[in-house]
Design a protein around this motif. Structure first.
Motif, PDB file in Angstrom:
ATOM      1  N   ASP A 204       0.822  -1.213   0.000  1.00 58.80           N
ATOM      2  CA  ASP A 204       0.000   0.000   0.000  1.00 58.80           C
ATOM      3  C   ASP A 204       0.855   1.261   0.000  1.00 58.80           C
TER       4      ASP A 204
ATOM      5  N   THR B 176       1.032   3.971  -2.944  1.00 62.70           N
ATOM      6  CA  THR B 176       0.568   5.324  -2.625  1.00 62.70           C
ATOM      7  C   THR B 176       1.587   5.993  -1.720  1.00 62.70           C
TER       8      THR B 176
ATOM      9  N   ARG C 225     -10.559   3.504  -1.944  1.00 59.74           N
ATOM     10  CA  ARG C 225      -9.391   4.341  -1.667  1.00 59.74           C
ATOM     11  C   ARG C 225      -9.474   5.656  -2.440  1.00 59.74           C
TER      12      ARG C 225
ATOM     13  N   SER D 153      -7.125   3.530   4.587  1.00 57.70           N
ATOM     14  CA  SER D 153      -6.396   3.854   3.355  1.00 57.70           C
ATOM     15  C   SER D 153      -5.269   4.852   3.593  1.00 57.70           C
TER      16      SER D 153
ATOM     17  N   SER E 255      -3.168  11.541   5.322  1.00 54.23           N
ATOM     18  CA  SER E 255      -2.470  12.248   4.234  1.00 54.23           C
ATOM     19  C   SER E 255      -2.912  13.692   4.152  1.00 54.23           C
TER      20      SER E 255
END
Length: 242
Positions: free
Chosen positions: A67, A71, A177, A212, A217
């Motif tokens: 993951d 990302t 996601r 996610s 983020s």
């Protein structure tokens, strides 16, 4: 001496109870044997980006899960104390929706254990924020409760209102996601009056669960835009793929 006698008397009247099932345990803020076995604590080799457990042994180089490689994260390091499932899921939901604020202190101890490498350089500790309308309904932000307990335990500066949600978003449960990242793109920011506190500082973001990574983020991006030197993250539990 008097304090010890008082604590002994209290323990006789209110004996320690398991955080998971409420059964009697040998010490405060503990789990009984069966609940402990149903709680998957993360240890050993982990992803440097999110803390998810990985097979094999560390070779001294940075290791990331699929993951985090797919990302790239705006934060530098991440850790998680528990795998989100079984008894750990029950504890998280009890803290989040069940007014079980007593879970925060032992949870902070579990988080401090895995986050030890992230606590160097005295980072500024801040929680993932709730929108004011959701906070009004829930009455507390579980991430802020965890962040405060962690900062107190580690002797770090705690800033509960470093980040703000500009608008309310729908529940992220069940979203893909891509949908999560799209919804949270510009929702979170740093109030102008808080920006000076971030200039050149390292930040430790705290949340209850990472799925996610979209919310974290958005928070990390906001901190970096406001002048933070580096952002790290620690969560109580990490969702893993079967």
């Amino acid at each position: 001496m008097l304090l010890a006698q008082f604590q002994t008397a209290v323990s006789l009247i209110y004996p320690p109870r398991c955080l998971g099932c409420g059964g009697l345990v040998g010490q405060d803020a503990g789990l009984c044997g069966p609940c402990w076995r149903e709680t998957e604590f993360i240890s050993g080799t982990v992803c440097e980006g999110c803390g998810v457990p990985l097979p094999g042994e560390s070779d001294g180089f940075r290791i990331e899960c699929d993951d985090c490689m797919a990302t790239p994260r705006p934060w530098s390091q991440g850790r998680a104390a528990l795998v989100y499932g079984g008894k750990a899921r029950e504890l998280v939901l009890a803290l989040k929706h069940g007014d079980r604020l007593d879970i925060a202190t032992p949870a902070a101890a579990w988080m401090a254990r895995v986050a030890e490498p992230l606590l160097q350089d005295s980072p500024l500790v801040c929680p993932v924020p709730l929108h004011w309308s959701r906070l009004l309904k829930r009455r507390y932000n579980q991430s802020a409760v965890l962040a405060r307990a962690l900062a107190h335990r580690a002797g770090l500066q705690y800033c509960p209102d470093l980040l703000r949600r500009h608008r309310r978003t729908p529940s992220l449960d069940g979203l893909s996601r891509a949908e999560r990242f799209r919804l949270l793109g510009d929702v979170i920011g740093v109030p102008p009056r808080k920006a000076p506190a971030l200039s050149g500082r390292n930040v430790l973001l705290v949340d209850d669960v990472m799925t996610s990574g979209a919310t974290l983020s958005a928070c990390a991006d906001a901190c970096l835009r406001a002048g933070a030197e580096e952002v790290r993250i620690v969560v109580l539990a990490r969702v893993t793929h079967a």
